[in-house]
Design a protein around this motif. Sequence first.
Motif, PDB file in Angstrom:
ATOM      1  N   ARG A  65       0.838  -1.195   0.000  1.00  0.00           N
ATOM      2  CA  ARG A  65       0.000   0.000   0.000  1.00  0.00           C
ATOM      3  C   ARG A  65       0.876   1.249   0.000  1.00  0.00           C
ATOM      4  N   VAL A  66       0.271   2.351  -0.377  1.00  0.00           N
ATOM      5  CA  VAL A  66       0.972   3.636  -0.396  1.00  0.00           C
ATOM      6  C   VAL A  66       1.023   4.205   1.015  1.00  0.00           C
ATOM      7  N   LYS A  67       2.192   4.657   1.421  1.00  0.00           N
ATOM      8  CA  LYS A  67       2.361   5.349   2.694  1.00  0.00           C
ATOM      9  C   LYS A  67       2.915   6.734   2.390  1.00  0.00           C
ATOM     10  N   GLN A  68       2.047   7.741   2.413  1.00  0.00           N
ATOM     11  CA  GLN A  68       2.474   9.090   2.039  1.00  0.00           C
ATOM     12  C   GLN A  68       1.571  10.116   2.696  1.00  0.00           C
ATOM     13  N   LEU A  69       2.159  11.023   3.469  1.00  0.00           N
ATOM     14  CA  LEU A  69       1.431  12.128   4.087  1.00  0.00           C
ATOM     15  C   LEU A  69       1.963  13.424   3.491  1.00  0.00           C
ATOM     16  N   THR A  87     -10.360   7.585  -4.104  1.00  0.00           N
ATOM     17  CA  THR A  87     -11.198   6.461  -4.504  1.00  0.00           C
ATOM     18  C   THR A  87     -12.570   6.640  -3.861  1.00  0.00           C
ATOM     19  N   ASP A  88     -13.411   5.613  -4.002  1.00  0.00           N
ATOM     20  CA  ASP A  88     -14.733   5.715  -3.382  1.00  0.00           C
ATOM     21  C   ASP A  88     -14.658   5.602  -1.865  1.00  0.00           C
ATOM     22  N   ARG A  89     -13.467   5.308  -1.342  1.00  0.00           N
ATOM     23  CA  ARG A  89     -13.287   5.260   0.111  1.00  0.00           C
ATOM     24  C   ARG A  89     -12.932   6.637   0.693  1.00  0.00           C
ATOM     25  N   SER A  90     -12.363   7.498  -0.097  1.00  0.00           N
ATOM     26  CA  SER A  90     -11.758   8.732   0.402  1.00  0.00           C
ATOM     27  C   SER A  90     -12.793   9.665   1.010  1.00  0.00           C
ATOM     28  N   ILE A  91     -12.358  10.403   2.055  1.00  0.00           N
ATOM     29  CA  ILE A  91     -13.196  11.396   2.718  1.00  0.00           C
ATOM     30  C   ILE A  91     -12.346  12.620   3.062  1.00  0.00           C
ATOM     31  N   ILE A  92     -13.013  13.691   3.503  1.00  0.00           N
ATOM     32  CA  ILE A  92     -12.329  14.904   3.973  1.00  0.00           C
ATOM     33  C   ILE A  92     -12.725  15.139   5.421  1.00  0.00           C
ATOM     34  N   ASP A 106      -6.988   6.698   1.704  1.00  0.00           N
ATOM     35  CA  ASP A 106      -7.268   5.273   1.913  1.00  0.00           C
ATOM     36  C   ASP A 106      -8.049   5.060   3.214  1.00  0.00           C
ATOM     37  N   TRP A 107      -9.224   5.680   3.275  1.00  0.00           N
ATOM     38  CA  TRP A 107     -10.088   5.560   4.457  1.00  0.00           C
ATOM     39  C   TRP A 107     -10.816   4.222   4.409  1.00  0.00           C
ATOM     40  N   HIS A 108     -11.664   3.985   5.385  1.00  0.00           N
ATOM     41  CA  HIS A 108     -12.376   2.711   5.461  1.00  0.00           C
ATOM     42  C   HIS A 108     -13.391   2.581   4.318  1.00  0.00           C
ATOM     43  N   ALA A 109     -13.691   1.319   3.990  1.00  0.00           N
ATOM     44  CA  ALA A 109     -14.697   1.060   2.968  1.00  0.00           C
ATOM     45  C   ALA A 109     -16.073   1.469   3.502  1.00  0.00           C
ATOM     46  N   VAL A 116     -19.269  -6.766   5.263  1.00  0.00           N
ATOM     47  CA  VAL A 116     -18.712  -6.054   6.415  1.00  0.00           C
ATOM     48  C   VAL A 116     -17.692  -5.032   5.913  1.00  0.00           C
ATOM     49  N   PRO A 117     -17.770  -3.778   6.364  1.00  0.00           N
ATOM     50  CA  PRO A 117     -16.820  -2.762   5.878  1.00  0.00           C
ATOM     51  C   PRO A 117     -15.377  -3.166   6.161  1.00  0.00           C
ATOM     52  N   GLU A 118     -14.527  -2.953   5.178  1.00  0.00           N
ATOM     53  CA  GLU A 118     -13.109  -3.284   5.326  1.00  0.00           C
ATOM     54  C   GLU A 118     -12.356  -2.082   5.883  1.00  0.00           C
ATOM     55  N   ALA A 119     -11.541  -2.321   6.899  1.00  0.00           N
ATOM     56  CA  ALA A 119     -10.790  -1.234   7.525  1.00  0.00           C
ATOM     57  C   ALA A 119      -9.726  -0.703   6.577  1.00  0.00           C
ATOM     58  N   GLY A 120      -9.612   0.612   6.510  1.00  0.00           N
ATOM     59  CA  GLY A 120      -8.589   1.227   5.678  1.00  0.00           C
ATOM     60  C   GLY A 120      -7.296   1.432   6.448  1.00  0.00           C
ATOM     61  N   HIS A 121      -6.214   1.656   5.738  1.00  0.00           N
ATOM     62  CA  HIS A 121      -4.912   1.842   6.382  1.00  0.00           C
ATOM     63  C   HIS A 121      -4.730   3.260   6.913  1.00  0.00           C
ATOM     64  N   ASN A 122      -5.394   4.241   6.305  1.00  0.00           N
ATOM     65  CA  ASN A 122      -5.241   5.639   6.697  1.00  0.00           C
ATOM     66  C   ASN A 122      -3.767   6.047   6.726  1.00  0.00           C
TER      67      ASN A 122
END
Length: 284
Positions: A65-69, A87-92, A106-109, A116-122
């Motif tokens: 996965r991408v790790k970038q802040l 993506t369709d997971r992203s939020i603000i 990469d927020w949660h599904a 069941v919603p899949e946990a995102g890596h954030n």
Amino acid sequence: MAQSPTPQAGELVIAPEPRSALDTAIEAARIAEAVIKGNDGREHVLLPERMQLYDISDPNRLPSRVKQLVTVDDRASLCAYANRYSTDRSIIIADFDALTVSARIDWHAHNQDDSVPEAGHNAHAVTLKLRPSEEFARWDAVEGKLLPQEEFARFLEENSVDIGFPEAATMIEISRDFEATVGQVYKSSVRLDNGDRKLVFETDTKVQNGVIIPEKFTLAIPIYNGEDAEELTCLFRWRAQGGGAVGLGFQWHRVEYQRRAHFAQIATSASEETRLPVYMGRFA
């Protein structure tokens, strides 16, 4: 201990074939570092039997996965980055206390289906860290302070371009009137019909000089760096000090409400430009 037989005289000794010795050395080297890691994170082991690759990766490992802040300085950069990677997971998430508007890529599904919603890596996000504009920081640094007449007059003249009403020429004239009264003795003040104040000074020869200051004035400056200017209201403040001097300054009028409203506007605009849902708050 048994020893290797010593060749007898006239006995033919056959030396190892050089190519066979080389192959043996290469095989030994491969076995010494048998584990091979691929670019995708998978691992294989190289065994002697036909030199085949056997997958020994952890079946429970997480996918790569991408790790970038990323931190950006303006809203346009925030939206451009989010539009490229969201993506369709992203939020603000907009946090007024921290003055940040963060797109979590990469927020949660979501839970809009039966699974069941899949946990995102954030671990991938772009964050707009809002900063006060240069103009706002300059005025805010002296807000609430009472300055000597000459110092306050100089500040008004240097920053008169930021003033909306009264017009800059009027404020420069007021500042020069203040400078003209330096060294004179403050005697009294008169409140005019329109709410303005007339401060009366007196010279050693008993000649009186009046300076009219408006009840309030407005600024046309941006609150946050990179944002549009808006109208801010300042209330004139003054106080008689020892020796006939007068301290002058101003106070913000309901500017905190404008700061909050403009922050919400930035977050909402970012949501509209990226088509991502926005939540006002913070996360642990």
